[in-house]
Design a protein around this motif. Sequence first.
Motif, PDB file in Angstrom:
ATOM      1  N   ASN A   1      32.414  55.542  49.661  1.00  0.00           N
ATOM      2  CA  ASN A   1      30.762  54.719  49.972  1.00  0.00           C
ATOM      3  C   ASN A   1      30.743  53.996  48.386  1.00  0.00           C
ATOM      4  O   ASN A   1      29.609  54.438  47.695  1.00  0.00           O
ATOM      5  N   ASN A   2      31.406  53.877  47.816  1.00  0.00           N
ATOM      6  CA  ASN A   2      31.927  52.619  46.360  1.00  0.00           C
ATOM      7  C   ASN A   2      31.392  51.194  47.080  1.00  0.00           C
ATOM      8  O   ASN A   2      32.247  50.223  47.365  1.00  0.00           O
ATOM      9  N   ALA A   3      30.071  50.356  46.369  1.00  0.00           N
ATOM     10  CA  ALA A   3      30.124  49.332  46.503  1.00  0.00           C
ATOM     11  C   ALA A   3      30.808  48.408  45.011  1.00  0.00           C
ATOM     12  O   ALA A   3      31.401  47.101  45.189  1.00  0.00           O
ATOM     13  N   ASN A   4      31.540  48.455  44.698  1.00  0.00           N
ATOM     14  CA  ASN A   4      32.626  47.963  43.172  1.00  0.00           C
ATOM     15  C   ASN A   4      33.542  48.199  44.380  1.00  0.00           C
ATOM     16  O   ASN A   4      34.756  47.614  43.577  1.00  0.00           O
TER      17      ASN A   4
ATOM     18  N   GLN B   1      38.877  57.588  54.099  1.00  0.00           N
ATOM     19  CA  GLN B   1      38.309  57.532  53.009  1.00  0.00           C
ATOM     20  C   GLN B   1      37.734  56.562  52.439  1.00  0.00           C
ATOM     21  O   GLN B   1      36.858  57.475  51.656  1.00  0.00           O
ATOM     22  N   VAL B   2      38.176  56.024  51.925  1.00  0.00           N
ATOM     23  CA  VAL B   2      37.273  54.262  51.658  1.00  0.00           C
ATOM     24  C   VAL B   2      35.643  54.571  52.281  1.00  0.00           C
ATOM     25  O   VAL B   2      34.558  54.401  51.391  1.00  0.00           O
ATOM     26  N   LEU B   3      35.586  54.588  53.493  1.00  0.00           N
ATOM     27  CA  LEU B   3      34.150  54.853  54.107  1.00  0.00           C
ATOM     28  C   LEU B   3      33.283  55.565  53.638  1.00  0.00           C
ATOM     29  O   LEU B   3      32.398  55.951  52.962  1.00  0.00           O
TER      30      LEU B   3
ATOM     31  N   HIS C   1      41.584  59.121  42.487  1.00  0.00           N
ATOM     32  CA  HIS C   1      42.404  58.117  42.403  1.00  0.00           C
ATOM     33  C   HIS C   1      41.489  56.508  42.039  1.00  0.00           C
ATOM     34  O   HIS C   1      41.065  55.463  41.015  1.00  0.00           O
ATOM     35  N   PHE C   2      40.420  56.851  42.415  1.00  0.00           N
ATOM     36  CA  PHE C   2      39.066  55.448  42.375  1.00  0.00           C
ATOM     37  C   PHE C   2      38.530  55.204  41.176  1.00  0.00           C
ATOM     38  O   PHE C   2      37.975  53.860  41.070  1.00  0.00           O
ATOM     39  N   GLU C   3      38.390  56.162  41.002  1.00  0.00           N
ATOM     40  CA  GLU C   3      37.370  56.059  40.067  1.00  0.00           C
ATOM     41  C   GLU C   3      38.072  56.143  38.533  1.00  0.00           C
ATOM     42  O   GLU C   3      37.360  55.443  37.893  1.00  0.00           O
ATOM     43  N   GLU C   4      39.558  56.137  38.367  1.00  0.00           N
ATOM     44  CA  GLU C   4      40.484  56.267  37.521  1.00  0.00           C
ATOM     45  C   GLU C   4      40.375  54.293  37.444  1.00  0.00           C
ATOM     46  O   GLU C   4      40.197  53.665  36.698  1.00  0.00           O
ATOM     47  N   GLN C   5      40.867  53.945  39.066  1.00  0.00           N
ATOM     48  CA  GLN C   5      40.965  52.225  39.334  1.00  0.00           C
ATOM     49  C   GLN C   5      39.794  52.091  38.275  1.00  0.00           C
ATOM     50  O   GLN C   5      39.416  50.481  38.307  1.00  0.00           O
ATOM     51  N   LEU C   6      38.611  52.015  38.945  1.00  0.00           N
ATOM     52  CA  LEU C   6      37.663  51.596  38.203  1.00  0.00           C
ATOM     53  C   LEU C   6      36.850  51.506  37.282  1.00  0.00           C
ATOM     54  O   LEU C   6      36.047  50.432  36.470  1.00  0.00           O
ATOM     55  N   LYS C   7      36.805  52.915  37.047  1.00  0.00           N
ATOM     56  CA  LYS C   7      36.959  52.135  35.292  1.00  0.00           C
ATOM     57  C   LYS C   7      38.567  51.643  34.224  1.00  0.00           C
ATOM     58  O   LYS C   7      37.389  51.024  32.981  1.00  0.00           O
ATOM     59  N   ASN C   8      39.025  51.652  35.076  1.00  0.00           N
ATOM     60  CA  ASN C   8      39.943  50.277  34.436  1.00  0.00           C
ATOM     61  C   ASN C   8      39.473  49.018  34.872  1.00  0.00           C
ATOM     62  O   ASN C   8      39.541  48.047  33.873  1.00  0.00           O
ATOM     63  N   TYR C   9      39.037  49.019  35.678  1.00  0.00           N
ATOM     64  CA  TYR C   9      39.547  47.081  36.006  1.00  0.00           C
ATOM     65  C   TYR C   9      37.804  47.476  36.964  1.00  0.00           C
ATOM     66  O   TYR C   9      37.681  46.254  37.381  1.00  0.00           O
TER      67      TYR C   9
END
Length: 188
Positions: A173-176, A168-170, A135-143
Amino acid sequence: EVDFWIIPIIQGFVQIEELVVNYSEASDDDKSSPETPQESTCVDDIHPTFLVALISRRSRHRAGMRYKRRGVDKNGNVANYVETEQLIHVHNHTLSFIQTRGSVPVFWSQVGYRYNPRPRLDKSENETVSCFRAHFEEQLKNYKKQVIINLVDQTGREKIIGDAYLKQVLLYNNANLTYVSFDFHEHW
């Protein structure tokens, strides 16, 4: 060759409005005073015209009724995901602000038809990691970067969902990603 027959559509909302804003704080007396230097100003500078557009697009993945469709699926799609873009055009400049919303990206559900059924986790922390990551890899790819604002009740029935989300956020552990928990129930 079938593109001619396909009509692109979105499930969402679009509104465009022209706004005039008067932000001058000087009184009429100050403006006409001989001591007040009179600059030549453009009418646009006194009462600028803004063109404001609001566009919301609902994802076709995991759309559904509230309490029926919750959480994330095996592909990282969250339930009832919506992207809303606010565009402001003024003085030949266009500004854009995008916010997204969706269900908490862990495996959870609410069973029953009564108002506000108790949420429950449907899969373990380990089973959730890969889908949360997708989910968040797709979000970070887009935004590129995102601020996550968790609006889940931090002390009541929803606490189990909020705790699973933070865990899950911890683990991700992504700086973005910036995680903010805001319990609006406290400020109601």
